[in-house]
Design a protein around this motif. Structure first.
Motif, PDB file in Angstrom:
ATOM      1  N   SER A 155       2.379  -2.319  -3.935  1.00 37.50           N
ATOM      2  CA  SER A 155       1.608  -1.352  -4.485  1.00 37.50           C
ATOM      3  C   SER A 155       2.855  -0.212  -4.834  1.00 37.50           C
ATOM      4  N   ALA A 156       3.024   0.221  -6.182  1.00 36.56           N
ATOM      5  CA  ALA A 156       3.980   1.757  -6.339  1.00 36.56           C
ATOM      6  C   ALA A 156       3.306   2.940  -5.922  1.00 36.56           C
ATOM      7  N   GLU A 162       5.394   0.070  -1.151  1.00 35.65           N
ATOM      8  CA  GLU A 162       4.070  -0.192  -0.118  1.00 35.65           C
ATOM      9  C   GLU A 162       4.459  -1.329  -0.218  1.00 35.65           C
ATOM     10  N   ILE A 163       4.518  -2.218   0.820  1.00 37.64           N
ATOM     11  CA  ILE A 163       5.217  -3.493   0.976  1.00 37.64           C
ATOM     12  C   ILE A 163       3.855  -3.745   2.237  1.00 37.64           C
ATOM     13  N   ILE A 164       2.879  -4.622   1.500  1.00 42.72           N
ATOM     14  CA  ILE A 164       1.253  -4.713   2.584  1.00 42.72           C
ATOM     15  C   ILE A 164       1.391  -6.279   3.026  1.00 42.72           C
ATOM     16  N   THR A 165       1.864  -6.396   4.091  1.00 41.12           N
ATOM     17  CA  THR A 165       2.422  -8.358   5.180  1.00 41.12           C
ATOM     18  C   THR A 165       0.634  -8.574   6.248  1.00 41.12           C
ATOM     19  N   ILE A 171       7.498   0.174   3.997  1.00 41.70           N
ATOM     20  CA  ILE A 171       8.263   1.298   2.677  1.00 41.70           C
ATOM     21  C   ILE A 171       9.560   0.999   1.999  1.00 41.70           C
ATOM     22  N   SER A 172       9.166   1.128   1.125  1.00 44.34           N
ATOM     23  CA  SER A 172      10.721   0.930   0.473  1.00 44.34           C
ATOM     24  C   SER A 172      11.293   1.664  -0.611  1.00 44.34           C
ATOM     25  N   SER A 173      12.338   2.053  -0.825  1.00 44.23           N
ATOM     26  CA  SER A 173      12.945   3.073  -1.865  1.00 44.23           C
ATOM     27  C   SER A 173      12.944   1.438  -3.064  1.00 44.23           C
ATOM     28  N   ASP A 174      12.693   0.448  -3.172  1.00 42.65           N
ATOM     29  CA  ASP A 174      13.284  -0.578  -4.353  1.00 42.65           C
ATOM     30  C   ASP A 174      11.510  -0.583  -5.389  1.00 42.65           C
ATOM     31  N   PRO A 175      12.411  -0.375  -6.870  1.00 42.71           N
ATOM     32  CA  PRO A 175      10.509  -0.739  -7.340  1.00 42.71           C
ATOM     33  C   PRO A 175      10.152  -1.925  -7.743  1.00 42.71           C
ATOM     34  N   SER A 194       0.643  -0.650 -11.157  1.00 50.12           N
ATOM     35  CA  SER A 194       1.472  -0.726  -9.890  1.00 50.12           C
ATOM     36  C   SER A 194       1.182  -1.658  -8.458  1.00 50.12           C
ATOM     37  N   HIS A 195       0.401  -2.797  -8.695  1.00 50.66           N
ATOM     38  CA  HIS A 195       0.087  -3.710  -8.078  1.00 50.66           C
ATOM     39  C   HIS A 195      -0.084  -4.742  -8.033  1.00 50.66           C
TER      40      HIS A 195
END
Length: 234
Positions: A155-156, A162-165, A171-175, A194-195
């Motif tokens: 989700s952006a 946010e990469i939810i596993t 948290i990543s800065s990649d778009p 956003s998802h």
């Protein structure tokens, strides 16, 4: 030649399907049943490749029938009601024919069954083989290895994602765009601006929301809904 059954309680719809099956020449009709109970009894005795299944049936609905049969054949749903398209995805149906449908649309649905069988016979597709099984996520100053199948959704949020596993959130800065390019388009779907979700993590689809394993519920954006459903239904 594929064997098939018609499970349909309306005689006009039975006649149309029977004619289409005869005309296509690649299907062998093994029976016509007006309700799911009789079809279930037949499937206990014989193996069938394909069901043409109406949703609105007496005694037991088509979807309840699919929920009851442990290992159903390939299924093409036939119905006059489009609102069941989302729910039908939960049962991994091959296609969804909205009545009244043309012979051309019928042929297209049957072709999907053949394609699906071919993919299963060949194992994983080339695109799936090329898709990464694990990724390194730049999280702060660290590079963290994550198994792709463990990702539930991405989700952006403002300037980060946010990469939810299944175990943790990163948290990543990649778009979000970058994740779409990296991940398999057959497994990961954009459902909202956003998802992105992992199709393997879907528990159910209820209205305009996707319910994921772990309890997350995400909205399906209006602009993404049609493409998302088409991807799911193949």
């Amino acid at each position: 030649m594929m064997t098939c059954l018609i499970v349909e309680d309306q005689p006009p719809a039975q006649r149309i399907l029977k004619k289409y099956i005869e005309d296509i020449g690649t299907l062998q009709l093994k029976g016509i049943f007006p309700d799911a109970i009789r079809a279930m009894q037949f499937l206990d005795r014989e193996q069938i490749d394909l069901l043409f299944l109406d949703i609105h049936l007496p005694k037991l609905s088509g979807l309840d029938f699919l929920n009851t049969v442990p290992n159903p054949p390939k299924v093409i749903l036939t119905t006059a009601f489009s609102e069941y398209a989302l729910e039908s995805y939960e049962f991994n149906v091959v296609d969804y024919l909205l009545k009244p449908f043309s012979f051309q649309r019928f042929v297209k649905a049957v072709a999907k069954v053949s394609e699906s069988q071919g993919r299963e016979a060949d194992g994983k597709s080339d695109s799936e083989n090329r898709a990464p099984k694990e990724l390194f996520i730049k999280s702060g100053y660290d590079l963290v290895k994550v198994l792709v199948d463990d990702i539930v959704h991405i989700s952006a949020d403002a300037d980060y994602t946010e990469i939810i596993t299944s175990q943790k959130k990163y948290i990543s800065s990649d778009p979000l765009r970058m994740w779409l390019e990296k991940l398999s388009s057959t497994q990961f779907h954009r459902i909202h601006k956003s998802h992105i979700i992992n199709a393997k993590s879907i528990d159910k689809i209820a209205g305009n929301r996707v319910c994921l394993k772990g309890g997350a519920e995400l909205p399906i954006g209006r602009a993404y809904k049609e493409a998302f459903i088409k991807q799911l239904l193949g």
